[in-house]
Motif scaffolding. Structure first.
Motif, PDB file in Angstrom:
ATOM      1  N   ALA A   2      38.235  72.747  31.434  1.00 18.37           N
ATOM      2  CA  ALA A   2      37.938  71.584  32.259  1.00 18.37           C
ATOM      3  C   ALA A   2      38.793  71.629  33.516  1.00 18.37           C
ATOM      4  O   ALA A   2      39.844  72.279  33.556  1.00 18.37           O
ATOM      5  N   PHE A   3      38.316  70.941  34.545  1.00 17.07           N
ATOM      6  CA  PHE A   3      39.089  70.760  35.766  1.00 17.07           C
ATOM      7  C   PHE A   3      39.312  69.269  35.941  1.00 17.07           C
ATOM      8  O   PHE A   3      38.355  68.486  35.936  1.00 17.07           O
ATOM      9  N   VAL A   4      40.574  68.889  36.076  1.00 19.45           N
ATOM     10  CA  VAL A   4      40.942  67.477  36.110  1.00 19.45           C
ATOM     11  C   VAL A   4      41.664  67.189  37.422  1.00 19.45           C
ATOM     12  O   VAL A   4      42.717  67.789  37.690  1.00 19.45           O
ATOM     13  N   PRO A   5      41.143  66.288  38.251  1.00 21.34           N
ATOM     14  CA  PRO A   5      41.826  65.959  39.501  1.00 21.34           C
ATOM     15  C   PRO A   5      43.005  65.018  39.265  1.00 21.34           C
ATOM     16  O   PRO A   5      42.880  64.020  38.565  1.00 21.34           O
ATOM     17  N   VAL A   6      44.146  65.372  39.842  1.00 23.22           N
ATOM     18  CA  VAL A   6      45.345  64.534  39.779  1.00 23.22           C
ATOM     19  C   VAL A   6      46.002  64.556  41.150  1.00 23.22           C
ATOM     20  O   VAL A   6      46.454  65.612  41.614  1.00 23.22           O
ATOM     21  N   ASP A   7      46.045  63.397  41.811  1.00 25.41           N
ATOM     22  CA  ASP A   7      46.704  63.285  43.117  1.00 25.41           C
ATOM     23  C   ASP A   7      46.245  64.379  44.078  1.00 25.41           C
ATOM     24  O   ASP A   7      47.060  65.088  44.665  1.00 25.41           O
ATOM     25  N   SER A   8      44.966  64.545  44.196  1.00 25.63           N
ATOM     26  CA  SER A   8      44.314  65.467  45.133  1.00 25.63           C
ATOM     27  C   SER A   8      44.432  66.936  44.736  1.00 25.63           C
ATOM     28  O   SER A   8      43.988  67.812  45.478  1.00 25.63           O
ATOM     29  N   ALA A  88      51.118  62.722  34.906  1.00 24.42           N
ATOM     30  CA  ALA A  88      49.888  62.207  35.510  1.00 24.42           C
ATOM     31  C   ALA A  88      48.674  62.887  34.895  1.00 24.42           C
ATOM     32  O   ALA A  88      47.641  62.242  34.641  1.00 24.42           O
ATOM     33  N   LEU A  89      48.779  64.184  34.634  1.00 22.26           N
ATOM     34  CA  LEU A  89      47.677  64.907  34.003  1.00 22.26           C
ATOM     35  C   LEU A  89      47.425  64.396  32.594  1.00 22.26           C
ATOM     36  O   LEU A  89      46.274  64.182  32.186  1.00 22.26           O
ATOM     37  N   LEU A  90      48.488  64.173  31.834  1.00 19.57           N
ATOM     38  CA  LEU A  90      48.316  63.629  30.488  1.00 19.57           C
ATOM     39  C   LEU A  90      47.647  62.260  30.543  1.00 19.57           C
ATOM     40  O   LEU A  90      46.798  61.936  29.703  1.00 19.57           O
ATOM     41  N   GLY A  91      48.024  61.453  31.528  1.00 20.25           N
ATOM     42  CA  GLY A  91      47.372  60.163  31.683  1.00 20.25           C
ATOM     43  C   GLY A  91      45.893  60.315  31.977  1.00 20.25           C
ATOM     44  O   GLY A  91      45.052  59.593  31.422  1.00 20.25           O
ATOM     45  N   GLY A  94      43.782  60.847  29.033  1.00 20.99           N
ATOM     46  CA  GLY A  94      43.790  59.780  28.048  1.00 20.99           C
ATOM     47  C   GLY A  94      44.923  59.884  27.050  1.00 20.99           C
ATOM     48  O   GLY A  94      44.880  59.274  25.973  1.00 20.99           O
ATOM     49  N   LEU A  95      45.971  60.646  27.411  1.00 19.96           N
ATOM     50  CA  LEU A  95      47.104  60.858  26.507  1.00 19.96           C
ATOM     51  C   LEU A  95      48.370  60.200  27.047  1.00 19.96           C
ATOM     52  O   LEU A  95      49.480  60.580  26.682  1.00 19.96           O
ATOM     53  N   GLY A  96      48.195  59.197  27.894  1.00 19.00           N
ATOM     54  CA  GLY A  96      49.340  58.589  28.560  1.00 19.00           C
ATOM     55  C   GLY A  96      50.290  57.851  27.649  1.00 19.00           C
ATOM     56  O   GLY A  96      51.441  57.594  28.043  1.00 19.00           O
ATOM     57  N   ARG A 122      59.081  59.917  26.223  1.00 13.47           N
ATOM     58  CA  ARG A 122      57.833  60.612  25.950  1.00 13.47           C
ATOM     59  C   ARG A 122      58.031  61.976  25.304  1.00 13.47           C
ATOM     60  O   ARG A 122      57.173  62.423  24.527  1.00 13.47           O
ATOM     61  N   VAL A 123      59.113  62.666  25.643  1.00 11.83           N
ATOM     62  CA  VAL A 123      59.309  64.036  25.149  1.00 11.83           C
ATOM     63  C   VAL A 123      60.065  63.983  23.831  1.00 11.83           C
ATOM     64  O   VAL A 123      61.232  63.601  23.767  1.00 11.83           O
ATOM     65  N   THR A 124      59.384  64.384  22.766  1.00 11.60           N
ATOM     66  CA  THR A 124      59.938  64.261  21.429  1.00 11.60           C
ATOM     67  C   THR A 124      60.402  65.592  20.845  1.00 11.60           C
ATOM     68  O   THR A 124      60.950  65.638  19.755  1.00 11.60           O
ATOM     69  N   GLY A 125      60.188  66.700  21.587  1.00 16.50           N
ATOM     70  CA  GLY A 125      60.639  68.004  21.118  1.00 16.50           C
ATOM     71  C   GLY A 125      60.504  69.033  22.218  1.00 16.50           C
ATOM     72  O   GLY A 125      59.664  68.907  23.121  1.00 16.50           O
TER      73      GLY A 125
END
Length: 287
Positions: A2-8, A88-91, A94-96, A122-125
């Motif tokens: 997939a290609f996901v746009p994030v901040d241009s 931002a990509l995780l958000g 849908g994983l925000g 957010r970072v657990t490991g």
């Protein structure tokens, strides 16, 4: 794919669902961060990402800004922007709200540490494969990239490789040329700050470090292990250098899967100091 746009910026992403039964919704998502310039998400796909998904962990791989099939803006190659890109990509996926376990190879390991310091909520490991952590590495890498940039500037090599029908090599060479000569990547890396013992002491999540026996990065790993409160282990793989991801898939896979289970079992309420403890070295070398 997939290609996901994030901040241009258009990011190339691979998302692998857990295939060993449905992953529990409170399990962290395992996110893979690759190395610099000619590396991309494909280096993780078969050696680690597929086994991680088959073991019951949701996995996300993506090409960093300017790398692989992701868009290549002129600026934004500093660690702070890379961390913002990640979350931002995780958000956007849908994983925000999900916790993440970051697996970083080479420079991706450096970015993983920056992300853990910036977002301990957010970072657990962390799983760090040959992570470059010292100021000496930073200086050497800037020198190496600068020399490579000069050699690629106006080089006929990409066209010559295409003429020989070596399309993959031509593509990687063109990507390297674009990154090194047409973006701020070298300047952004040169301006980056190095980690301190206080930074390592602030890492609240479980950490696994894997290095090759002959790697020049082992001293930096030892420094992190001395100060981070929850280093589960530092695995030293005999006979290898800065190539553990390519050359030691069996031993590496076992270590990464075991740590993924450990991180998933730690839960969101785990506190610093409850892990195996710093200095748990295994393998061929003991500092």
């Amino acid at each position: 794919m997939a290609f996901v746009p994030v901040d241009s910026v258009r990011f190339h992403v691979q998302r692998l669902p857990a295939t060993a039964g449905a992953a529990a919704p409170d399990r962290p998502v395992v996110v893979f961060l690759h190395g610099l310039v000619v590396d991309n998400l494909s280096s993780f796909y078969c050696p680690l990402a597929l086994p991680v998904a088959r073991a019951g962990h949701e996995a996300v791989l993506y090409d960093l800004r300017g790398h692989g099939r992701t868009g290549r803006p002129v600026t934004g190659y500093d660690s702070g922007t890379a961390v913002r890109d990640l979350f931002a990509l995780l958000g956007a996926l849908g994983l925000g709200r999900r916790r993440v376990h970051l697996v970083g190879n080479s420079y991706g390991g450096t970015l993983a540490v920056h992300a853990a310091l910036a977002r301990p909520d957010r970072v657990t490991g962390l799983t760090l494969l040959e992570p470059p952590l010292s100021g000496a590495w930073l200086e050497n890498m800037v020198d190496t990239l600068s020399a490579a940039a000069l050699s690629l500037e106006d080089s006929p090599v990409p066209q010559e490789l295409l003429g020989l029908r070596l399309r993959k090599a031509a593509n990687l060479t063109a990507i390297a040329d674009g990154l090194l000569n047409r973006t701020t990547l070298i300047d952004d890396i040169a301006a980056g700050r190095t980690f301190t013992p206080a930074d390592y002491a602030a890492l609240a999540c479980p950490v696994l470090i894997v290095c090759g026996e002959h790697s020049e990065l082992v001293p930096g790993a030892a420094e992190l292990a001395r100060h981070a409160p929850r280093v589960s282990a530092v695995e030293i793989l005999p006979g290898l250098g800065h190539d553990v991801l390519k050359e030691s898939s069996g031993a590496l896979r076992a270590a990464v899967l075991a740590h993924a289970e450990h991180v998933a079992g730690a839960g969101p309420g785990a506190v610093a100091g409850s892990g195996a403890g710093a200095g748990a070295w295994t393998g061929a070398l003991v500092p």
